[in-house]
Design a protein around this motif. Structure first.
Motif, short mmCIF file in Angstrom:
data_model
loop_
_atom_site.label_atom_id
_atom_site.label_comp_id
_atom_site.label_asym_id
_atom_site.label_seq_id
_atom_site.Cartn_x
_atom_site.Cartn_y
_atom_site.Cartn_z
N LYS A 1 157.35 7.66 -10.37
CA LYS A 1 158.79 7.87 -10.18
C LYS A 1 159.14 9.00 -9.20
O LYS A 1 160.13 8.92 -8.50
CB LYS A 1 159.33 8.26 -11.55
CG LYS A 1 160.53 7.55 -11.96
CD LYS A 1 160.89 7.67 -13.40
CE LYS A 1 160.53 8.85 -14.22
NZ LYS A 1 160.97 8.68 -15.62
N THR B 1 149.85 17.65 -18.31
CA THR B 1 150.32 18.04 -16.97
C THR B 1 150.92 19.44 -16.99
O THR B 1 150.60 20.28 -16.14
CB THR B 1 151.38 17.03 -16.46
OG1 THR B 1 150.79 15.74 -16.35
CG2 THR B 1 151.92 17.44 -15.09
N LYS C 1 168.18 11.93 -16.72
CA LYS C 1 166.78 11.69 -16.34
C LYS C 1 166.65 10.24 -15.87
O LYS C 1 166.97 9.32 -16.61
CB LYS C 1 165.84 11.94 -17.52
CG LYS C 1 164.38 11.67 -17.19
CD LYS C 1 163.45 12.47 -18.07
CE LYS C 1 163.37 11.94 -19.47
NZ LYS C 1 162.43 10.82 -19.62
N GLN D 1 156.49 3.89 -15.87
CA GLN D 1 156.39 2.55 -16.47
C GLN D 1 157.75 1.91 -16.69
O GLN D 1 157.97 0.75 -16.36
CB GLN D 1 155.68 2.63 -17.83
CG GLN D 1 154.22 3.07 -17.76
CD GLN D 1 153.34 2.05 -17.05
OE1 GLN D 1 153.44 0.87 -17.33
NE2 GLN D 1 152.52 2.52 -16.12
N1 CTP Z 1 155.03 13.40 -16.38
C1 CTP Z 1 153.89 14.05 -15.90
N2 CTP Z 1 152.64 13.66 -16.33
C2 CTP Z 1 152.52 12.66 -17.22
C3 CTP Z 1 153.66 12.01 -17.74
C4 CTP Z 1 154.93 12.41 -17.30
O1 CTP Z 1 154.01 14.94 -15.06
N3 CTP Z 1 151.28 12.29 -17.59
C5 CTP Z 1 156.35 13.81 -15.85
C6 CTP Z 1 157.06 12.67 -15.12
O2 CTP Z 1 156.59 12.60 -13.78
C7 CTP Z 1 158.52 13.08 -15.22
C8 CTP Z 1 158.57 13.89 -16.53
O3 CTP Z 1 157.22 14.16 -16.90
O4 CTP Z 1 158.94 13.91 -14.16
C9 CTP Z 1 159.30 13.14 -17.63
O5 CTP Z 1 158.54 11.99 -18.01
P1 CTP Z 1 159.07 10.50 -18.01
O6 CTP Z 1 160.51 10.45 -17.70
O7 CTP Z 1 158.56 9.86 -19.25
O8 CTP Z 1 158.32 9.88 -16.70
P2 CTP Z 1 157.12 8.84 -16.66
O9 CTP Z 1 156.11 9.20 -17.70
O10 CTP Z 1 156.69 8.75 -15.24
O11 CTP Z 1 157.88 7.48 -17.06
P3 CTP Z 1 157.44 6.39 -18.16
O12 CTP Z 1 157.36 7.14 -19.48
O13 CTP Z 1 158.51 5.38 -18.11
O14 CTP Z 1 156.09 5.87 -17.71
#
Ligand code: CTP
Ligand code: MG
Length: 236
Positions: A25, A82, A200, A18
Motif C-alpha cells: 500500500k 516492523t 487509514k 491485502q
Molecule cells: N505494516 C508494516 N508491516 C507489516 C504490516 C503492516 O509496516 N508487516 C504497516 C502498513 O504498511 C501500514 C500500517 O502498518 O502502513 C497499518 O497496517 P495496515 O493498514 O493493516 O496495512 P497492511 O498490513 O499493508 O494491509 P492489510 O492488513 O490489508 O494487508
C-alpha cells in the motif's frame, strides 16, 4: 525531559495491502504522490530523523523515491515486528510512530502529540466514535461515549516503547496498537484528539476517498507554507 530532545518519525510501511488489493500500500499513489512520500512530507519540518520500514524487495524502489536523509530499513511479517525493527534502527529519545497508510497528518496533531509525550512519556491520537456500535454476532450494543478509535501517530519515550515491545515479545503478545503495550506495563498513555483527516487507507473505498480529498489537502498545505513564509517579512 527538555524540549531539545531528539525526535524521530518511525513509519511502518512494510504491509502487503491485502484488503486494498493493489500490492504494498505504501507505494500506491494518491494524487501524484505515494502514501509513503505523503507520510514523510508531513513530518519533514517537525522531526530530526525519519526512519521507514518497507518490504525487502522494495528497498531499492524506496531509496530512489525518498530524500537521501530518510533512513530505510526492512519490515517484519507483522506490524509489531516492523515497529520493533524501526525502534532498533532509530537514534532518537522521543519517537512518533505513524502508519504510512494515513496520508493526511496535520502539523498541529504532530505538535500536540510531541508535547503530550514530553509531559507524560506516552501519547496516542484517538477519535470519539460517531457510529453506534454493536457486536456482529449477538447484536449487543456498547456505550460509544466511553470508546475511542485509535489512530496514529502514537508517541513515546524511545526506551519506554522499546521495553514495552521486549516484554510483549517475551510473552508472545501480538497487537496493532503500540500504546496498549505501554499500558500493559502499567504506564499511563495520554490521549490526544485526532481528526477525520487521519483516515487509514485500508480498502478501495478509502483509497477513492483519499484521492478525492488530496487536492483540497494539498491546497491547504500550500497555503500554510505560503503564510509561514510571508510572516517574517510582513513583520518588518
Ligand atoms: N505494516 C508494516 N508491516 C507489516 C504490516 C503492516 O509496516 N508487516 C504497516 C502498513 O504498511 C501500514 C500500517 O502498518 O502502513 C497499518 O497496517 P495496515 O493498514 O493493516 O496495512 P497492511 O498490513 O499493508 O494491509 P492489510 O492488513 O490489508 O494487508
Ligand atoms: Mg495489516
Amino acid at each position: 525531559m527538555s524540549t531539545s530532545v531528539k525526535v524521530a518519525a518511525l513509519i511502518p510501511a512494510a504491509g502487503s495491502g491485502q484488503r486494498l488489493g493493489q500490492g504494498p500500500k505504501a507505494f500506491v499513489e494518491v494524487s501524484g504522490k505515494t502514501l509513503l512520500e505523503r507520510a514523510i512530507t508531513n513530518f519533514a519540518e517537525h522531526v530530526d530523523e525519519i526512519v521507514v520500514a518497507v518490504p525487502t524487495e522494495l528497498q531499492t524502489k524506496a531509496k530512489n523515491l525518498l530524500p537521501d536523509d530518510v533512513i530505510i530499513t526492512t519490515g517484519g511479517t507483522t506490524r509489531q515486528e516492523t515497529v520493533y525493527r524501526l525502534l532498533q534502527t532509530c537514534t532518537a529519545e522521543l519517537v512518533l510512530i505513524h502508519d504510512a497508510a494515513r496520508p493526511f497528518l496535520a502539523a498541529d496533531i504532530i505538535k500536540r502529540t510531541k508535547a503530550a509525550v514530553l509531559a507524560r512519556g506516552a501519547a496516542s491520537v484517538v477519535m470519539p466514535v460517531a457510529d453506534s456500535l454493536i457486536e456482529a454476532t449477538t447484536g449487543q450494543t456498547h456505550d460509544r461515549s466511553k470508546l475511542r478509535a485509535v489512530q496514529t501517530p502514537q508517541g513515546f519515550r524511545q526506551n519506554l516503547i522499546l521495553r514495552a515491545h521486549d516484554v510483549a515479545n517475551a510473552r508472545g503478545a501480538q497487537v496493532t496498537d503500540d500504546a496498549s503495550l505501554v499500558r500493559a506495563l502499567g504506564e499511563p498513555v495520554a490521549l490526544v484528539e485526532g481528526s477525520s483527516w487521519l483516515l487509514k487507507v485500508t480498502d478501495p473505498s478509502q483509497l477513492e476517498l483519499a484521492r478525492a480529498l488530496a487536492p483540497h489537502w494539498d491546497a491547504q498545505q500550500d497555503q500554510a507554507t505560503l503564510t509561514s513564509q510571508l510572516k517574517p517579512s510582513s513583520m518588518l
